[in-house]
Scaffold this active site. Structure first.
Site, short mmCIF file in Angstrom:
data_model
loop_
_atom_site.label_atom_id
_atom_site.label_comp_id
_atom_site.label_asym_id
_atom_site.label_seq_id
_atom_site.Cartn_x
_atom_site.Cartn_y
_atom_site.Cartn_z
N TYR A 52 5.69 -11.33 -8.14
CA TYR A 52 5.95 -10.42 -9.12
C TYR A 52 5.86 -10.53 -10.41
O TYR A 52 6.43 -11.57 -10.81
CB TYR A 52 7.11 -9.21 -8.94
CG TYR A 52 7.38 -8.78 -7.44
CD1 TYR A 52 6.18 -8.41 -6.60
CD2 TYR A 52 8.63 -8.60 -7.12
CE1 TYR A 52 6.43 -7.88 -5.51
CE2 TYR A 52 8.77 -7.69 -5.83
CZ TYR A 52 7.74 -7.41 -4.93
OH TYR A 52 7.82 -6.78 -3.91
N SER A 215 8.11 1.32 -1.23
CA SER A 215 7.22 2.56 -1.88
C SER A 215 7.99 3.78 -1.16
O SER A 215 7.01 4.63 -0.50
CB SER A 215 5.85 2.43 -1.56
OG SER A 215 5.10 1.33 -2.33
N PRO A 216 9.05 4.27 -1.20
CA PRO A 216 9.69 5.10 -0.70
C PRO A 216 9.07 6.57 -1.09
O PRO A 216 9.36 7.72 -0.63
CB PRO A 216 11.13 5.21 -0.69
CG PRO A 216 11.27 4.13 -1.87
CD PRO A 216 10.16 3.22 -1.96
N GLY A 220 -0.07 7.33 0.76
CA GLY A 220 -1.30 6.26 0.86
C GLY A 220 -0.52 4.99 0.55
O GLY A 220 0.32 4.40 0.68
N VAL A 225 2.70 9.20 -6.35
CA VAL A 225 3.83 9.74 -5.66
C VAL A 225 3.49 11.10 -5.18
O VAL A 225 2.72 11.87 -5.73
CB VAL A 225 4.88 9.77 -6.82
CG1 VAL A 225 5.26 8.13 -7.40
CG2 VAL A 225 4.66 10.56 -8.02
N PHE A 226 4.29 11.52 -4.21
CA PHE A 226 4.12 12.68 -3.79
C PHE A 226 5.31 13.73 -4.51
O PHE A 226 4.81 14.95 -4.25
CB PHE A 226 4.36 13.02 -1.94
CG PHE A 226 5.97 12.39 -1.67
CD1 PHE A 226 7.04 13.09 -1.69
CD2 PHE A 226 5.92 10.90 -1.29
CE1 PHE A 226 8.29 12.43 -1.37
CE2 PHE A 226 7.12 10.56 -0.90
CZ PHE A 226 8.46 11.21 -0.86
#
Length: 305
Positions: A52, A215-216, A220, A225-226
């Site tokens: 990171y 990645s909650p 994809g 983000v949804f």
């Protein structure tokens, strides 16, 4: 903040892990505020990796938290190693040198948890076992886990490694539910029935390995983000409806959906936004009903058999 046991260890951890992959996007003051807020909210489990920011994220975190022996005993530190430029490396030499680098950057003598980051096709589990033994006996690492590994890969490690595998970090969100959907669609011929990961969800539950969803909020593979995304109108409508019922934000509900699963997962957050951090942490106090959980699952486009 509610807590769970991490795997079979005696380590009591918050149900929310604070991911530090993007902490290098903050200035010094911003990083200090973010870390302090996490601590004030009871989120004292911090997830790192040696890649990171090319290692800079661990250094920035150590500065932001003003690392010293007193602070160190109040927090839980997890980091990962094994990803290198263009290849993966689980060799004994690399694991040992990686941990030394991690400890130096975090300004600490030990890690609470070390995860192997992404499977290495050339892994020699005997070497991993030697590295783990050396790290454990020296006190540099107290607990061990993996990331993105399937049951057979974990079992191969377990054949040689003495220490329990306490965690498996896997991609999981409302829109990335293959490990859940395969279990729901057993004995079906549809796409959702394809078992892509060797029943890793059930395996981890059977073996008391804590799943840490990464990645909650993503759909994809880092496509976006949804939440609030026009590509997912039905899902956002349902999440917003349930959020209004509980008097929380859609962010809270997205994390609460993961926490509602009986596997007792520990989602790893990626946000560096303090308000979103607080909203995620509020999910610890929200327990969705069974009906609400399935309503969200179906609203994401999943069809029950």
């Amino acid at each position: 903040m509610k807590t769970i046991k991490l795997g079979t260890s005696t380590l009591e951890v918050p149900v929310i892990a604070v991911g530090c992959m993007r902490i290098n996007s903050l200035d010094k003051a911003g990083a200090e505020r973010f870390v302090q807020t996490a601590l004030e909210e009871g989120a004292n489990f911090f997830d790192h990796a040696d890649i990171y920011g090319g290692g800079s994220c661990e250094e920035i975190f150590a500065d932001a938290i003003h690392m010293n022996p007193e602070i160190r005993e109040k927090i839980i530190l997890q980091s990962k190693c094994g990803i290198r430029q263009g290849f993966f490396d689980f060799s004994k030499e690399h694991i040992l040198s990686s941990v030394d680098g991690i400890l130096k950057r975090l300004r600490t003598d030990y890690l609470d948890v070390l995860l192997l980051h992404r499977p290495d096709a050339l892994v020699e589990p005997e070497e991993v076992a030697e590295a783990f033994d050396q790290l454990h006996s020296s006190g540099k690492v107290r607990h061990f886990g993996v990331s993105n590994q399937n049951p057979m890969q974990i079992q191969l490690l377990q054949k040689y490694v003495k220490q329990p595998i306490v965690a498996n970090q896997l991609q999981l969100s409302i829109t990335n539910t293959t490990m859940i959907s395969a279990g729901i669609n057993v004995n079906m011929e549809n796409e959702a029935a394809i078992n892509r990961d060797g029943s890793v969800l059930d395996f981890c539950r059977l073996n008391d390995i804590t799943i840490q969803p990464w990645s909650p909020f993503q759909y994809g593979f880092f496509e976006g983000v949804f939440l609030g995304n026009e590509k997912f109108p039905e899902l956002n409508q349902k999440i917003d409806e349930i959020a209004a019922k509980y008097g929380v934000t859609n962010t809270t509900i997205a994390i609460a959906w993961l926490l509602r699963h009986p596997a007792q997962m520990q989602p790893v957050l990626g946000t560096m936004n303090i308000d979103r951090l607080k909203d995620c942490i509020k999910a610890s106090d929200v327990r969705l009903t069974r009906e609400e959980w399935y309503e969200i699952y179906r609203a994401a486009g999943n069809i029950l058999p």
